[in-house]
Write a protein that holds these residues in place. Structure first.
Motif, mmCIF file in Angstrom:
data_model
loop_
_atom_site.group_PDB
_atom_site.id
_atom_site.type_symbol
_atom_site.label_atom_id
_atom_site.label_comp_id
_atom_site.label_asym_id
_atom_site.label_seq_id
_atom_site.Cartn_x
_atom_site.Cartn_y
_atom_site.Cartn_z
ATOM 1 N N ALA A 32 0.908 -1.022 0.069
ATOM 2 C CA ALA A 32 -0.052 -0.086 -0.057
ATOM 3 C C ALA A 32 0.794 1.279 0.079
ATOM 4 N N PRO A 33 0.286 2.262 -0.553
ATOM 5 C CA PRO A 33 1.175 3.534 -0.542
ATOM 6 C C PRO A 33 1.529 4.105 0.957
ATOM 7 N N ILE A 57 2.700 -2.887 4.968
ATOM 8 C CA ILE A 57 1.084 -2.615 4.910
ATOM 9 C C ILE A 57 0.861 -3.028 3.272
ATOM 10 N N ARG A 58 -0.138 -3.816 3.104
ATOM 11 C CA ARG A 58 -0.337 -4.143 1.796
ATOM 12 C C ARG A 58 -1.786 -3.961 1.643
ATOM 13 N N GLN A 59 -2.135 -3.880 0.434
ATOM 14 C CA GLN A 59 -3.444 -3.452 -0.192
ATOM 15 C C GLN A 59 -4.075 -4.877 -1.236
ATOM 16 N N VAL A 89 -6.892 -2.431 3.148
ATOM 17 C CA VAL A 89 -5.507 -2.230 3.616
ATOM 18 C C VAL A 89 -5.397 -3.037 4.715
ATOM 19 N N PHE A 90 -4.050 -3.781 4.659
ATOM 20 C CA PHE A 90 -3.738 -4.794 5.846
ATOM 21 C C PHE A 90 -2.561 -4.944 6.221
ATOM 22 N N THR A 91 -2.135 -5.629 7.372
ATOM 23 C CA THR A 91 -0.986 -5.950 7.664
ATOM 24 C C THR A 91 -1.007 -7.616 7.894
ATOM 25 N N ILE A 92 0.200 -8.217 7.981
ATOM 26 C CA ILE A 92 0.105 -9.510 8.189
ATOM 27 C C ILE A 92 0.988 -9.787 9.418
#
Length: 105
Positions: free
Chosen positions: A54-55, A64-66, A75-78
């Motif tokens: 993600a930006p 942080i990914r999207q 928008v999430f994190t692992i």
């Protein structure tokens, strides 16, 4: 490897807000939208790392990914075996503000 998807309180509120907006403004059926969103979220259980960064990622220490769902960004994190959904927001909205990102680090 299977992950568990958890929604933050903010993500739950975002989904309810989007559902209400779609119900009032149309043209889509909000139940179809929500069913598709749930399917997209379930897809994160198998390989969330396939989603792009993600930006907001450049401003935090954690990754942080999207995932994109129509005009929405999930928008999430692992964290270990958990995909933690931070927010579900329309892609036209600005990125998460710095004060919210500081809570993630």
């Amino acid at each position: 490897m299977t992950f568990r998807v958890e929604l933050s309180q903010r993500a739950e509120a975002d989904i309810k807000s989007a559902f209400a907006y779609i119900r009032k403004q149309g043209p889509a059926d909000p139940r179809d939208w929500k069913a598709g969103l749930e399917q997209k979220l379930a897809g994160l259980e198998t390989f969330p790392e396939a989603c792009g960064l993600a930006p907001e990622n450049e401003f935090v220490k954690v990754e942080i990914r999207q995932a994109l769902y129509g005009p929405f960004r999930i928008v999430f994190t692992i964290r270990e075996q958990i995909v933690y959904v931070l927010t579900v927001r329309h892609a036209a909205r600005l990125a998460l503000p710095r004060d919210e990102l500081d809570k993630i680090n």
